[in-house]
Every structure is written in structure tokens, then in C-alpha cells.
Write a protein that holds these residues in place. Structure first.
Motif, PDB file in Angstrom:
ATOM      1  N   ALA A  77      12.025  10.760 -15.024  1.00  0.00           N
ATOM      2  CA  ALA A  77      12.016  11.910 -15.948  1.00  0.00           C
ATOM      3  C   ALA A  77      12.108  11.459 -17.400  1.00  0.00           C
ATOM      4  N   ALA A  78      12.699  10.266 -17.641  1.00  0.00           N
ATOM      5  CA  ALA A  78      12.856   9.801 -19.019  1.00  0.00           C
ATOM      6  C   ALA A  78      11.520   9.379 -19.618  1.00  0.00           C
ATOM      7  N   ARG A  79      10.539   9.103 -18.786  1.00  0.00           N
ATOM      8  CA  ARG A  79       9.221   8.755 -19.327  1.00  0.00           C
ATOM      9  C   ARG A  79       8.166   9.474 -18.529  1.00  0.00           C
ATOM     10  N   PRO A  80       7.977  10.765 -18.834  1.00  0.00           N
ATOM     11  CA  PRO A  80       7.086  11.586 -18.016  1.00  0.00           C
ATOM     12  C   PRO A  80       5.629  11.112 -18.084  1.00  0.00           C
ATOM     13  N   VAL A  81       5.219  10.620 -19.255  1.00  0.00           N
ATOM     14  CA  VAL A  81       3.840  10.120 -19.358  1.00  0.00           C
ATOM     15  C   VAL A  81       3.905   8.601 -19.319  1.00  0.00           C
ATOM     16  N   LYS A  82       3.184   8.001 -18.407  1.00  0.00           N
ATOM     17  CA  LYS A  82       3.265   6.543 -18.248  1.00  0.00           C
ATOM     18  C   LYS A  82       2.460   5.833 -19.334  1.00  0.00           C
ATOM     19  N   TYR A  83       2.827   4.600 -19.604  1.00  0.00           N
ATOM     20  CA  TYR A  83       2.016   3.779 -20.507  1.00  0.00           C
ATOM     21  C   TYR A  83       0.683   3.467 -19.845  1.00  0.00           C
ATOM     22  N   ALA A  84      -0.384   3.558 -20.645  1.00  0.00           N
ATOM     23  CA  ALA A  84      -1.699   3.207 -20.119  1.00  0.00           C
ATOM     24  C   ALA A  84      -1.778   1.697 -19.952  1.00  0.00           C
ATOM     25  N   HIS A  85      -1.181   0.994 -20.891  1.00  0.00           N
ATOM     26  CA  HIS A  85      -1.167  -0.467 -20.804  1.00  0.00           C
ATOM     27  C   HIS A  85       0.221  -0.864 -20.347  1.00  0.00           C
ATOM     28  N   LYS A  87       2.796  -3.509 -18.982  1.00  0.00           N
ATOM     29  CA  LYS A  87       3.048  -4.937 -18.794  1.00  0.00           C
ATOM     30  C   LYS A  87       3.775  -5.133 -17.483  1.00  0.00           C
ATOM     31  N   GLN A 174      30.340  -6.710 -20.626  1.00  0.00           N
ATOM     32  CA  GLN A 174      29.332  -6.553 -21.677  1.00  0.00           C
ATOM     33  C   GLN A 174      29.171  -7.741 -22.615  1.00  0.00           C
ATOM     34  N   THR A 175      29.963  -8.787 -22.479  1.00  0.00           N
ATOM     35  CA  THR A 175      29.779  -9.907 -23.409  1.00  0.00           C
ATOM     36  C   THR A 175      28.743 -10.874 -22.850  1.00  0.00           C
ATOM     37  N   PRO A 176      28.069 -11.619 -23.734  1.00  0.00           N
ATOM     38  CA  PRO A 176      27.046 -12.560 -23.273  1.00  0.00           C
ATOM     39  C   PRO A 176      27.649 -13.615 -22.333  1.00  0.00           C
TER      40      PRO A 176
ATOM     41  N   MET B  19      -6.540   8.250 -23.729  1.00  0.00           N
ATOM     42  CA  MET B  19      -6.921   7.048 -24.463  1.00  0.00           C
ATOM     43  C   MET B  19      -8.381   7.191 -24.901  1.00  0.00           C
ATOM     44  N   ASN B  71      -0.683  -3.261 -26.808  1.00  0.00           N
ATOM     45  CA  ASN B  71      -0.865  -3.968 -25.532  1.00  0.00           C
ATOM     46  C   ASN B  71       0.431  -3.994 -24.724  1.00  0.00           C
ATOM     47  N   GLY B  72       1.125  -2.870 -24.724  1.00  0.00           N
ATOM     48  CA  GLY B  72       2.338  -2.765 -23.906  1.00  0.00           C
ATOM     49  C   GLY B  72       3.573  -3.374 -24.529  1.00  0.00           C
ATOM     50  N   ASP B  98      -4.909  -2.179 -26.800  1.00  0.00           N
ATOM     51  CA  ASP B  98      -4.420  -0.849 -26.444  1.00  0.00           C
ATOM     52  C   ASP B  98      -3.299  -0.443 -27.391  1.00  0.00           C
ATOM     53  N   GLU B 100      -0.586   2.591 -28.199  1.00  0.00           N
ATOM     54  CA  GLU B 100       0.003   3.815 -27.659  1.00  0.00           C
ATOM     55  C   GLU B 100       1.276   4.158 -28.431  1.00  0.00           C
ATOM     56  N   ARG B 103       6.898   5.858 -25.598  1.00  0.00           N
ATOM     57  CA  ARG B 103       6.951   6.971 -24.662  1.00  0.00           C
ATOM     58  C   ARG B 103       8.338   7.124 -24.064  1.00  0.00           C
ATOM     59  N   ALA B 104       8.950   8.256 -24.309  1.00  0.00           N
ATOM     60  CA  ALA B 104      10.228   8.591 -23.678  1.00  0.00           C
ATOM     61  C   ALA B 104      10.426  10.077 -23.895  1.00  0.00           C
ATOM     62  N   SER B 105      10.986  10.767 -22.894  1.00  0.00           N
ATOM     63  CA  SER B 105      11.059  12.218 -23.039  1.00  0.00           C
ATOM     64  C   SER B 105      12.005  12.631 -24.163  1.00  0.00           C
ATOM     65  N   PRO B 158      28.765  -9.999 -30.538  1.00  0.00           N
ATOM     66  CA  PRO B 158      29.196  -9.167 -29.421  1.00  0.00           C
ATOM     67  C   PRO B 158      29.847  -7.899 -29.949  1.00  0.00           C
TER      68      PRO B 158
END
Lengths: 210, 198, 645
Positions: A77-85, A87, A174-176, B19, B71-72, B98, B100, B103-105, B158
Motif C-alpha cells: 500500500a505504501a507504493r501503489p504504483v510500481k517503478y517501471a524501472h 532494480k 540501532q548502532t552500527p 512512460m 534508471n531505478g 528511464d 520516474e 513513488r510512495a503513497s 550514531p
């Protein structure tokens, strides 16, 4: 996810230690298996403890799956439209196979219960002689069962390697520096559990246990 | 250089978007990525088409207004470099690129490559600040801050080491002595600052 | 036709008399106050959210006023103050090196080439110490000494170390401080933030500034916003040159619209040119990137001795190189002030000795310094700048000399304001780079941040109360005839821009305007050049209104329409800049007239004729502006000629 996962991991550790008792001989192993049903007696009636543990574990498994589903849906739901490209997803093989790995493990657990708990799928299926059941199960001519067990255990290993590390993070790490430690701890845990579980079928396969 | 661009075109927030392919030739390797888009837009305008909307402002890598996915990759392939400082020599002649929006709601697309990022401001307004009303500040030297803390870029620090400036570093325990001027000072510092080149 | 006419002189009536170090205190005491209970009934509009606008909006809201804030960017934290690198001056005297409020005052007046108002500059120096306290309390991570105390460094034009800095990102850190103060007030509901909104007109009711007309850049909706006072903090107009170190969106529209409504525009010709920018690489260039001036501490500037020497710099032997700054200014060498270094670079390029593909550049060579100090030391000092240079040019400055060229950086001119920062329109206040007040004809390094924050945090919040306390003003709303008229004007103008539908893009006009300005109203100006420029600007402006092509409609996000409106205003400003430069027959600070130089090529001021602020009044489009002179009196700092030989 982290809390239910940790419950399941604790069970895995105890279960593994129990399995290793197979190297102490048939009598000892069978005695151990029967003792499991008597834990808590006389305070609790026969097998009550075992049923309590089974219920807790089942709830944990269900909650684990529900949490995973909720998270997956939230991510979508946080990214309803997917990336076309798109990775290739960053992250280790273990991280990328968490979802399907989990499904495989679930199927394995069902098979495993039918095999060595209820005995339905076991060639011997004698509830009074678990040692014999195990030996019959991993007999050399049933090599495909051993292979399936091996694959399933390795999957559990991958699942744990990423899962344990993620659990540390969910619980506030949370620390490295802590992150490096968490990664190493997760790896050690995964390898140790895998080794501990695999040693039993292979011992039967090679005739070390018979 | 001759390039083929595939760019996300979306008329408005409600539009579905898709696109669209644009060939661009005569691209100089010395152009920045945004200047390459400028060239495309000039041609689109003269051809009577709608130019590609994209956010940009300082064009020197610090304001944070540009934010394309190329390109992503956010801001493209060069590490530590914003899209406005990314130059076309990073690409090969004949390449297809590419482009774009992010993207995030939580950050809906406004148009083409322009994204609404107000959500970030809402986080700061909800408490990502140090309360220090104008005029209430104590003398600047009244609270030392360790040099290591002042120098460390926030990205490599940190979270536990990023202290409010008024806390005497190393000596005092966390939140031991907020200055009298800011009784409601929060223990956590403001949201980490963006790291910028240059 | 006359280019301008001269009107009555004007004067700043707000600065109290008396000793200069008592004036601000006196003014603060004499200024009327607004009862806290009444403040929340008063609305103040602030346009711009940089250091000046952001800090003013936050502080006014803290005081209890209802504030409406506007910026064209998507968030207040994008304002171009964020790009300032060097630092911020303050007379803290933490070094015990002889600094004081009076010395900062003195240096600023002198650095401004004696063209600023003493009272204003002294106040700026006084307030500077509070700014550092305020920013430290907000958590700005200024550089520290090992002991944990604040570090300072020296900066151009001063012999004391009074510049506070936060790595190379002082502007960003200060802006984030002001931004969080602003966001706090937004969260508390006292500031109504309107990002992605551009002011397109000022609304006057009964001669007082009472509102603005804004366009929502996302929906294109035009709305009228009313208030009790309007504050402009919309920055400078360096983008009139098209290529500058300003952000692409920086524009003059807010101040120019106010000017057209009656606010005087002061000293528009004072432009600061920065000598160390990365040169233009071709016609596609959209912006120039500044590199810190500190590079001149270790780099040596040179060009080939011979014209058209196309050899690679490595192949040019020492004997064929001209280290012209060291040759002409033996005592200051590569460290001469900004304007001198810039002009010298232009001169050698005009002689045909420039380097690089466009021949508009000079070498800044670190070979000597690398040889002397080692590559490690240079890396430690300038590593990030070298990286940035390589990213942009693709050349490695450790191996090949850097190429640099001057670029427009800051504009000292702006709307005329009195000591209260109020323009000639009652109720219209102007702060930060948008006003003209504190830097005279030239701004010292690290003083822009100081002025923006001084105005926003400390000066305006005090002086605006004096105006608001004189109320209450009549209640007016957007249906007032004056407001309706302003709104109709804005809508008509947008319609006109869209209706031309010609054959040239806005950018092509802007680029051409920039070339005219850079050529004739840039580093060096002459009467003939300025007259030519005025003709060319007028011709180009007519062309613009006949041939510009703006795509799309007014009812959507339309970046080409936004640009068109801004460029249209730049055309009008450009003409006034040239007229101002033409009328000022002297050289001072950021204004160098070829006819007025000393025998050795230095700027020659004419204090007898030009020790005044030129405040221009708009009459009508195409009609000559009216010049009002505000005489400058120097009681504490006496004008001297500067020399860097």
C-alpha cells in the motif's frame, strides 16, 4: 514478528537438543520422548504440558504469519504504483527469500508432524518406539526423504539468518557496531541449528545410528 | 550524444500516468542531467507539446528540491551526487534512460516528475524542533560542545551521539540540564540533516 | 526622451538622533507596543522563507501575531539561503583580537564603499552577537575548538577572526534552525504556511499595504490574501543575468510588483560578482556554481601570455604564463578583493587570453601548493571543493589547473526602506537581500547571513509593532475594490502571456537578456554600453510580448508560465538597473564605471556628487522613473580611498 519468531527459535533450540539425544542410544532416546509427555506431572495431568506448548507454538506460528501478511500488505500500500524501472532488490539471498522460504517451512512442518508425531506418513509409525521411527524414516533406500529434510532445514537456516538479525533490529538495536554483532550472532545461530538438525538424518543414512 | 529517454508523464494527481519515450540528440557530455531535461523541454514547447514538469531550484546540490529516479536509482547512478550535479558524461551515447518520480503513497505525484513531499514538513512541525523562542537564548559560550560531535557529519553519527547543542557533551548525562530558557526542550535532536556534497 | 526625472530628496525619518551606539536602544524604547491580547487579532503576511522570512515569520508568531507565510518552493527549507557556504559574522570578540561592535560596524561601512547608512549598519553589528546565541540555542552545529568552544575564522575584508561557520554549509544549518522554529509555529497553528505559492501582486488600500495576490503553483488558482501588514523577504534579483549563483527560481517579481505599486527601488545597479565560479561550459548552461573564495589562499591565478595559446596547461612553460594578479598587485597578489579579481579576469579574457572551450576562464593552479604542502594537505583543506569541481567539469584539479570565471552572486540593491525596514509604502516591510539597507555598494563575505537573521529575528519584530500599534486598521476583505482590481490585473497578465503563442521560449529570451546585462551592466559599465543596453532591452522586451511561447494553461502546474511572469518583470528591472548605473557617474563597490577609475585602474568614488542612495519611483510602464536622493552622512566613519597595491 520478532517476538513470535523468538518463541519459535527457542523451541527449535530445545527440539534440536532433544534430537541429539539419539546418539545416546535407543533406550535413552525413547525414554526422553516419553518423558516429554510427563513434564509437569503430577501437578499437570499426563500430556497436558505438551498440549500447552503445542497451543503456544501454534498461536506463535499463526501470529507470525498474520504479522508477515500485514507487513507485506502495508508495504504494497505504501507504493501503489510500481517503478517501471525496477532494480534488483538490494539485500542477501536470505533477505529476498523470506516470504517463500516461510511458506516452504510451513509445508515442511505439516509433513514433519504427520511423519514423526502422529506417524501417519512414517513407514513404521509406532508411537511407543520413536527411535525406530527415526531410523526407519531416514533409511538409505528412502534417500528422497532425507533430501527433503535437508532442503527444509537449510531453508530454516536462511530464514533464521535474516530473521534473527531483523528481530534484533525490531527490538531496538540501532548502532552500527551492534548491527555487525547482530549479523554475526544470527549467522552463528543459523549454522549451529542447521548442523544440529542435519546431523541426525545423516547419521541414520550413513548407518552411524541404526 | 544521442539518448532515448523514457519519462513518466502524468497530467495530475488523479491521472493514471504512463512512460513516454522521447529521443534526444545533440546532448553535450558537459550538461547536467537537469540541463538535458531543459533542452528537451525547450523542444517540446516549440513543438506545441506540454513540457515535462520536474522540481529543481538551487542546482548546486544543496536545496533538496530535485529528486528523480533515474534508471531505478534516486538521483541516478553517481554516488553522493544529486540529479542537478549529475552530468551527462556519466551516461553512454545511445543509452536509454528511464526517468520516474519518487513513488510512495505518502508522497503523491503532483504532475509528471513533481512529487508532494509535505509529509516531511509535518514530521518536523509535529515535534522535530528544539524549542528556543527568539530572544531567550543564553550566551553561546555558556555550554561547550565536544569538537568531535560538532564536526561529525550527521550521516556518520550514531543517533545517540547527535546531541542538542546546549548539552555539554561527554560530561553531563542526557537531558540533565536544559537551559532555563527552554524548559520544554526535547531530549532528542531535530531530524537528521541531509548530507550534501560541496 | 529623458531616461529619468529627478524628484524631491527623501530621508530616513525613523533613526533617532544621538550617539550611534544608543540609537537602536532608543528606537526600541520609543517604538509603540501592541498589547498581547490584540496581537492575535492581527495578521501579518510574510513572503519568502529564507533566513530573513523564516526567522521573521517564526518570531512574529512567537509574539502572538497571526502569520501567513508564502514560498514558491515545495517546502520552506528549500530557500536559497541554504546554499551559503562561508559563514556568518558576529562581533563576539571571542578571539580577543581587537574586534568589537564598532569595528564590525566600521568594516561593514568601509567594505560597502561608503554607500550605506551608518545607523542601520551599527544596529546590524550590535544585533550580530544575539544571532549567534540564538542559533546555538537552536542546535546549529557551528564549528568548535577542541575545548568545546565556538571556533571562528577570518574572512575577506576584515583583519579579525569573527566568522562563525558550520563546515562549508553554514547557510544550510542556519536555515534549518530558522525552519524548525517556523515549523514549530506551524504545528502550533500560529503560522499558516502556503508552500508552492507565488506572490504576483501587492494590494494597497488607502495607500497602505493590506494584502497580496498569490497564485497556487499546483492548481493555478489565484487568490487574494489580506492582512494588517505585508513583509517581503523574497531575496535578490541576480537572476536578471540569467546565469548567476542564485537558485533557478529566484526572482524579482514580489519586490518589482511592490515597486510598481509605489515602493521605491534603491541602488539597483549594485551587483556583487564573485571571482571563483566554475566557468560556463556551453549554451546549455543554466546556472553557475560558486566555489569557496578560500581557494585563492593556495591557488595561483594565471593565463597564457600569448593570445590564442591553445596548448594544454601542462605544456605551457613558466615563461609563457602570466600570473597577472601577482604581477599587477604585488602586495596582495591572488588575494585582492572580489571585485578587483573579477575585473582582472574579465580584462585578460577580453584580450583574448582566456582559457577553456569558451575562452571565458582563467586558471587557478594548485601545482605549487601541492608541491609545497603535499597532496594530503591540499586534500584536507579543499577536498570537497575539488570533488565538486571534478563532478561538474570532469577534470581532476590535482592534475590539471582549475578553470574559474566570475559570476553574479548577490545584489546589494533592493527596495528602499527606512530604519524600521518599512518601505515607502506604509505597512510594507522589506527584509534580507530584498531590501537595500546595510551593505552599501558592496557586501562583505559572511555578512548576508548576518543581515538576513538580524532583520528577521530581531529588527523587524520590534519595528513592525510600532506600525501595527498605530492601528487599528479598517477591516477589509478580498472583495474590496482595490483587492479585486489587483486580482483582475494578475489574471489579465497571465491571460496575455498565454495568448501571445509565439515562436520563442521564455528561456531563450531570458538567456539573451542575461547576455545583454552581463556584457554592459556586469563587472564593468560604460556610458555607451549602458545606453546600448537600454535600447537592446527595450527592443527585446517588445519582442518578448510578441513572440514568447508559453505552453499549457493557467489552471495547472505550469512551470513555463511561472518563468514567463518572472522574466517579464526582469525586463523592466534590467532597464532600471542600466539607468541607475548610467546616472551614477562614479565607481564604487559593485558598480564600476570604465570612465571613473584611478590611473592604475582602481574604482574612483565621487563623494561630492554621489554620496547618496538612489531611490527610484515608478511612474508608468515605458515612462521615465523619478529619482529621489537620500543623502548619506558619515559622522563616525570617514570615507577614504581603498588601495590593494
Amino acid at each position: 514478528m520478532a517476538v513470535t519468531g523468538i518463541l519459535l527459535v527457542l523451541f527449535l533450540i530445545v527440539h534440536m537438543l532433544g534430537n541429539l539425544k539419539i546418539f545416546t542410544g535407543e533406550t535413552s532416546f525413547d525414554h526422553y520422548a516419553h518423558w516429554l509427555r510427563d513434564i509437569g506431572t503430577p501437578l499437570l495431568p499426563h500430556t497436558w504440558y505438551l498440549w500447552i506448548q503445542r497451543i503456544v507454538l501454534t498461536v506463535a506460528v499463526v501470529a507470525h504469519i498474520v504479522a508477515a501478511t500485514v507487513l507485506a500488505r502495508r508495504a504494497r500500500a505504501a507504493r501503489p504504483v510500481k517503478y517501471a524501472h525496477r532494480k534488483k532488490v538490494q539485500g542477501s539471498y536470505a533477505a529476498r527469500t523470506m516470504r517463500w522460504g516461510g511458506v516452504i517451512i510451513l509445508l515442511f512442518v505439516i509433513y514433519h508432524i504427520l511423519d514423526l508425531t502422529t506417524g501417519h506418513l512414517n513407514p513404521q509409525g509406532d508411537a511407543s518406539n520413536p527411535y525406530g521411527n527415526v531410523v526407519a524414516d531416514f533409511a538409505p533406500e528412502r534417500w528422497y526423504v532425507t533430501l527433503f529434510y535437508t532442503l527444509a532445514i537449510v531453508t530454516v537456516g536462511f530464514h533464521l539468518r535474516h530473521g534473527a538479525f531483523s528481530a534484533f533490529r525490531s527490538l531496538g538495536q540501532q548502532t552500527p557496531r551492534g548491527e555487525r554483532r547482530a549479523r554475526n550472532a544470527a549467522l552463528v545461530l543459523a549454522v549451529a541449528l542447521c548442523a544440529g538438525y542435519l546431523v541426525v538424518p545423516f547419521a541414520v543414512l550413513t548407518g552411524l545410528v541404526s | 550524444m544521442n539518448l532515448t529517454l523514457r519519462i513518466w508523464r502524468q497530467k495530475g494527481p488523479e491521472d493514471k500516468g504512463r512512460m513516454v519515450t522521447y529521443p534526444v540528440d545533440d546532448v553535450s557530455p558537459d550538461m547536467s542531467f537537469l540541463e538535458m531535461l531543459d533542452v528537451l523541454n525547450e523542444r517540446l514547447i516549440l513543438a506545441g507539446e506540454d513540457p515535462v514538469a520536474f522540481d529543481h531550484d538551487c542546482r548546486e546540490g544543496i536545496c533538496g528540491m530535485c529528486g528523480l529516479m533515474i534508471n531505478g536509482d534516486a538521483h541516478g547512478p553517481q554516488r553522493g551526487t544529486t540529479a542537478c550535479q549529475l552530468h551527462m558524461r556519466q551516461f553512454k551515447d545511445g543509452e536509454t534512460i528511464d526517468i520516474e518520480p519518487w513513488r510512495a503513497s505518502a508522497f503523491p505525484v503532483v504532475k509528471d516528475l513533481v512529487v508532494n513531499r509535505n509529509a516531511f514538513d509535518k514530521i518536523i512541525a509535529a515535534g522535530g524542533y528544539i524549542t528556543a523562542p527568539t530572544g531567550s537564548a543564553p550566551e553561546a559560550h555558556s555550554t561547550p560542545v565536544a569538537k568531535a560531535n560538532a564536526d561529525a557529519p550527521s550521516s556518520r553519527r550514531p543517533a545517540s551521539a547527535a546531541v542538542p547543542a546546549w548539552r555539554p557533551a561527554r560530561t553531563a548525562p542526557a537531558c540533565s540540564s536544559p537551559p532555563p530558557s527552554s524548559p520544554s526542550s526535547r531530549c532528542c535532536p531535530r531530524a537528521s540533516r541531509s548530507v550534501t556534497p560541496g | 526622451m529623458e531616461l529619468f526625472t529627478e524628484g524631491d530628496p527623501i530621508a530616513d525619518t525613523k533613526a533617532p538622533a544621538g550617539p550611534i551606539d544608543r540609537r537602536w536602544e532608543t528606537r526600541r524604547f520609543e517604538a509603540k507596543l501592541v498589547n498581547p491580547a490584540n496581537r492575535r487579532k492581527m495578521t501579518v503576511i510574510v513572503v519568502g522563507t529564507g533566513l530573513a522570512g523564516g526567522s521573521a515569520a517564526a518570531t512574529l508568531a512567537e509574539q502572538g501575531y497571526h502569520v501567513k507565510s508564502y514560498c514558491y518552493q515545495d517546502s520552506p527549507r528549500r530557500a536559497h539561503s541554504i546554499a551559503a557556504q562561508g559563514g556568518i559574522n558576529a562581533a563576539k570578540n571571542y578571539r580577543n583580537d581587537g574586534d568589537s561592535v564598532h569595528r564590525l560596524f566600521y568594516d561593514t561601512v568601509k567594505g560597502g564603499d561608503f554607500r550605506s547608512r551608518e545607523s542601520n549598519v551599527h544596529r546590524l553589528a550590535e544585533v550580530s552577537v544575539n544571532i549567534i546565541d540564538q542559533c546555538v540555542a537552536q542546535g546549529v552545529p557551528f564549528a568548535r575548538e577542541y575545548g568545546g568552544l565556538l571556533d571562528t575564522r577570518s574572512f575577506g575584508g576584515a583583519q579579525v577572526q569573527r566568522t562563525f561557520y558550520a563546515r562549508g554549509q553554514t547557510g544550510q544549518q542556519l536555515l534549518l534552525g530558522a525552519y524548525q522554529a517556523l515549523e514549530r509555529q506551524i504545528g502550533l497553528g500560529s503560522v499558516e504556511m502556503n508552500a508552492r505559492h507565488e506572490m504576483l501582486e501587492l494590494v494597497l488600500v488607502d495607500g497602505k499595504a493590506r494584502g497580496i495576490v498569490v497564485r497556487d503553483l499546483v492548481t493555478g488558482e489565484i487568490s487574494t490574501e489580506m492582512a494588517d501588514a505585508v513583509v517581503l523577504a523574497s531575496g535578490g534579483y541576480g537572476n536578471v543575468f540569467y546565469l548567476s549563483t542564485n537558485a533557478k527560481g529566484c526572482n524579482v517579481t514580489a519586490t518589482w510588483r511592490a515597486h510598481r505599486k509605489g515602493a521605491y527601488f534603491a541602488n539597483p545597479c549594485y551587483t556583487q560578482i564573485h571571482p571563483t565560479c566554475i566557468p560556463v561550459s556551453g549554451d546549455h548552461q543554466s546556472k553557475l556554481t560558486l566555489m569557496s573564495e578560500s581557494l585563492r589562499n593556495d591557488g595561483r591565478v594565471w593565463v597564457p601570455k600569448a593570445k590564442g595559446d591553445d596548448r594544454s596547461p601542462k605544456d605551457i612553460p613558466e615563461d609563457d604564463r602570466d600570473y597577472y594578479l601577482e604581477r599587477i598587485y604585488p602586495s596582495f597578489g591572488n588575494l585582492v578583493p572580489r571585485d578587483i579579481a573579477s575585473r582582472a579576469a574579465k580584462n585578460v579574457c577580453d584580450e583574448g587570453r582566456g582559457v577553456g572551450p569558451t575562452k571565458l576562464g582563467v586558471y587557478l593552479d594548485f601545482a605549487d601548493a601541492i608541491h609545497r604542502l603535499g597532496r594530503k594537505a591540499i586534500e584536507a583543506k579543499y577536498g570537497n571543493l575539488f570533488e565538486m569541481y571534478e563532478r561538474i567539469t570532469g577534470e581532476d584539479p590535482y592534475e590539471v589547473p582549475m578553470r574559474i570565471y566570475p559570476a553574479v552572486h548577490y545584489t546589494m540593491g533592493g527596495l528602499w526602506v527606512d530604519y524600521d525596514l518599512q518601505s515607502s509604502i506604509p505597512g510594507l516591510f522589506v527584509i534580507g537581500e530584498a531590501n537595500f539597507s546595510d551593505h552599501g555598494a558592496n557586501r562583505l563575505g559572511a555578512s548576508a547571513l548576518m543581515q538576513g537573521l538580524a532583520d528577521g529575528y530581531f529588527v523587524l519584530p520590534t519595528t513592525i509593532a510600532n506600525y501595527l500599534a498605530s492601528g487599528p486598521l479598517d477591516k477589509v476583505d478580498a472583495s474590496h475594490p482595490a483587492a479585486v482590481e489587483a486580482r483582475t490585473d494578475v489574471e489579465d497578465r497571465i491571460r496575455r502571456l498565454l495568448a501571445v503563442n509565439g515562436d520563442r521560449t521564455v528561456d531563450s529570451f531570458h538567456r539573451e537578456l542575461g547576455q545583454i546585462m552581463w556584457e554592459h551592466c556586469g563587472m564593468e559599465r560604460s556610458e555607451a554600453g549602458l545606453r546600448k543596453a537600454i535600447d537592446e532591452i527595450r527592443a527585446l522586451r517588445d519582442q518578448f510580448w510578441q513572440r514568447v511561447k508559453v505552453s499549457g494553461t493557467g489552471e495547472e502546474l505550469n512551470q513555463s508560465l511561472e518563468k514567463a511572469g518572472r522574466v517579464a518583470d526582469f525586463f523592466e528591472l534590467a532597464e532600471l538597473m542600466c539607468i541607475d548605473a548610467l546616472h551614477r557617474e562614479e565607481s564604487c563597490g559593485g558598480h564600476f564605471r570604465a570612465e571613473h577609475q584611478t590611473p592604475d585602474g582602481e574604482a574612483q568614488r565621487d563623494d561630492d556628487r554621489f554620496a547618496y542612495v538612489a531611490a527610484w519611483e515608478f511612474t508608468a510602464t515605458g515612462e521615465p522613473s523619478v529619482l529621489h536622493k537620500e543623502d548619506l552622512k558619515f559622522e563616525y566613519v570617514h570615507p577614504t580611498q581603498r588601495s590593494y597595491k
